[in-house]
Motif scaffolding. Structure first.
Motif, PDB file in Angstrom:
ATOM      1  N   ARG A 227      -5.707   1.702  -3.331  1.00 35.69           N
ATOM      2  CA  ARG A 227      -6.643   2.759  -2.976  1.00 35.69           C
ATOM      3  C   ARG A 227      -6.021   3.699  -1.942  1.00 35.69           C
ATOM      4  O   ARG A 227      -5.334   3.256  -1.015  1.00 35.69           O
ATOM      5  CB  ARG A 227      -7.926   2.171  -2.387  1.00 35.69           C
ATOM      6  N   PRO A 228      -6.243   5.009  -2.052  1.00 40.84           N
ATOM      7  CA  PRO A 228      -5.711   5.939  -1.039  1.00 40.84           C
ATOM      8  C   PRO A 228      -6.302   5.687   0.346  1.00 40.84           C
ATOM      9  O   PRO A 228      -5.680   5.996   1.359  1.00 40.84           O
ATOM     10  CB  PRO A 228      -6.095   7.312  -1.583  1.00 40.84           C
ATOM     11  N   GLU A 229      -7.507   5.093   0.402  1.00 41.42           N
ATOM     12  CA  GLU A 229      -8.120   4.802   1.696  1.00 41.42           C
ATOM     13  C   GLU A 229      -7.318   3.810   2.517  1.00 41.42           C
ATOM     14  O   GLU A 229      -7.426   3.779   3.743  1.00 41.42           O
ATOM     15  CB  GLU A 229      -9.546   4.249   1.506  1.00 41.42           C
ATOM     16  N   SER A 230      -6.509   2.985   1.833  1.00 42.85           N
ATOM     17  CA  SER A 230      -5.747   1.960   2.551  1.00 42.85           C
ATOM     18  C   SER A 230      -4.711   2.566   3.498  1.00 42.85           C
ATOM     19  O   SER A 230      -4.219   1.884   4.399  1.00 42.85           O
ATOM     20  CB  SER A 230      -5.053   1.013   1.563  1.00 42.85           C
TER      21      SER A 230
ATOM     22  N   GLU B 246      -9.904   6.161 -11.753  1.00 40.81           N
ATOM     23  CA  GLU B 246     -10.272   7.502 -11.304  1.00 40.81           C
ATOM     24  C   GLU B 246     -10.481   8.438 -12.487  1.00 40.81           C
ATOM     25  O   GLU B 246     -11.425   9.242 -12.501  1.00 40.81           O
ATOM     26  CB  GLU B 246      -9.174   8.053 -10.395  1.00 40.81           C
TER      27      GLU B 246
ATOM     28  N   SER C 180       0.827  -1.201   0.000  1.00 46.90           N
ATOM     29  CA  SER C 180       0.000   0.000   0.000  1.00 46.90           C
ATOM     30  C   SER C 180       0.866   1.258   0.000  1.00 46.90           C
ATOM     31  O   SER C 180       0.586   2.231  -0.718  1.00 46.90           O
ATOM     32  CB  SER C 180      -0.919   0.003   1.224  1.00 46.90           C
TER      33      SER C 180
ATOM     34  N   ALA D 205     -12.655   0.539   4.402  1.00 44.25           N
ATOM     35  CA  ALA D 205     -13.122   1.414   3.326  1.00 44.25           C
ATOM     36  C   ALA D 205     -12.407   1.087   2.015  1.00 44.25           C
ATOM     37  O   ALA D 205     -13.020   1.093   0.936  1.00 44.25           O
ATOM     38  CB  ALA D 205     -12.911   2.883   3.697  1.00 44.25           C
ATOM     39  N   ALA D 206     -11.115   0.798   2.102  1.00 42.09           N
ATOM     40  CA  ALA D 206     -10.351   0.452   0.903  1.00 42.09           C
ATOM     41  C   ALA D 206     -10.864  -0.838   0.276  1.00 42.09           C
ATOM     42  O   ALA D 206     -10.991  -0.942  -0.949  1.00 42.09           O
ATOM     43  CB  ALA D 206      -8.874   0.319   1.255  1.00 42.09           C
TER      44      ALA D 206
ATOM     45  N   ALA E 209     -14.276  -0.199  -1.443  1.00 39.35           N
ATOM     46  CA  ALA E 209     -14.085   0.506  -2.714  1.00 39.35           C
ATOM     47  C   ALA E 209     -13.446  -0.406  -3.755  1.00 39.35           C
ATOM     48  O   ALA E 209     -13.807  -0.370  -4.936  1.00 39.35           O
ATOM     49  CB  ALA E 209     -13.215   1.742  -2.493  1.00 39.35           C
TER      50      ALA E 209
ATOM     51  N   THR F 152      -5.318   4.741   5.676  1.00 41.87           N
ATOM     52  CA  THR F 152      -5.939   5.041   6.974  1.00 41.87           C
ATOM     53  C   THR F 152      -7.048   4.077   7.365  1.00 41.87           C
ATOM     54  O   THR F 152      -7.314   3.899   8.548  1.00 41.87           O
ATOM     55  CB  THR F 152      -6.530   6.466   6.971  1.00 41.87           C
ATOM     56  N   ASP F 153      -7.717   3.463   6.373  1.00 43.20           N
ATOM     57  CA  ASP F 153      -8.898   2.648   6.674  1.00 43.20           C
ATOM     58  C   ASP F 153      -8.977   1.482   5.692  1.00 43.20           C
ATOM     59  O   ASP F 153      -9.425   1.646   4.558  1.00 43.20           O
ATOM     60  CB  ASP F 153     -10.156   3.511   6.590  1.00 43.20           C
ATOM     61  N   TRP F 154      -8.572   0.292   6.145  1.00 43.11           N
ATOM     62  CA  TRP F 154      -8.564  -0.873   5.262  1.00 43.11           C
ATOM     63  C   TRP F 154      -9.972  -1.322   4.888  1.00 43.11           C
ATOM     64  O   TRP F 154     -10.208  -1.818   3.786  1.00 43.11           O
ATOM     65  CB  TRP F 154      -7.801  -2.025   5.912  1.00 43.11           C
TER      66      TRP F 154
END
Length: 205
Positions: free
Chosen positions: A129-132, A194, A45, A138-139, A142, A134-136
């Motif tokens: 994913r950029p969410e990874s 994206e 990540s 959510a990643a 998505a 901070t939040d797996w």
């Protein structure tokens, strides 16, 4: 990394060659970080995050990789690594049982391979994913949506994995560097998704 499209006077390599060298150095750094196994998701990540920054002319170096990695390896990152390791061991055990000649083994092996390919695609797209960062959870949500809605991108992810595995099989030392090109491919697929989404919104308006 140079941000100009042409080689500067006295510069031995152009920006594309420099990026290639950075990708290889990040690949080696990622391999070393993955050695404890449970750190693998956070390591990949982080590599994707660093290479994703190349589009914004941010440094794509091993130094920035380790600087960003120092902010990771939280309990959530280690839990994601433990889950990935457990899933890998389960798949290996299931395929070993399928190869033991049990009744229905061929059908089971086919189903297990297909499920593994889908799970691997979702997991890798989650790392990109950029969410990874901070939040797996959510990643992963998505990534599951991306996998279902973007089959072409999912095919590209599996092709990148197959290419990395083939390179490592053909020349074992390349296995130390393959995480870099793999992360670059994942970041490219994510950016492609994206860009397609942004274009769709503009067309809709």
């Amino acid at each position: 990394m140079s941000t100009t499209p042409h080689r500067e006077p006295g510069e031995l390599f152009g920006p594309r060659a420099t990026l290639f060298a950075d990708v290889l150095s990040i690949g080696l750094a990622t391999t070393l970080t993955c050695l404890p196994l449970i750190t693998a998701p956070a390591a990949l990540s982080t590599a994707c995050a660093v290479l994703r920054g190349a589009a914004n002319h941010e440094p794509t170096t091993a130094g920035r990789y380790f600087a960003l990695l120092r902010q990771r390896l939280r309990p959530g990152d280690l839990a994601a690594g433990a889950l990935a390791l457990a899933a890998t061991l389960l798949v290996i055990a299931d395929l070993a049982l399928a190869g033991a000649g049990l009744p229905g083994a061929r059908l089971f092996a086919t189903a297990a391979t297909a499920l593994t390919a889908v799970a691997l695609t979702v997991a890798l797209r989650a790392c990109a994913r950029p969410e990874s960062l901070t939040d797996w959870r959510a990643a992963l949500r998505a990534a599951a949506t991306d996998t279902a809605r973007d089959p072409a991108g999912s095919a590209l992810v599996l092709l990148a994995v197959a290419t990395a595995a083939l390179c490592a099989w053909m020349m074992l030392p390349l296995a130390l560097l393959t995480p870099g090109p793999l992360a670059l491919a994942l970041a490219g697929v994510a950016r492609r998704r994206e860009t397609a989404g942004t274009k769709g919104l503009k067309d809709g308006t």
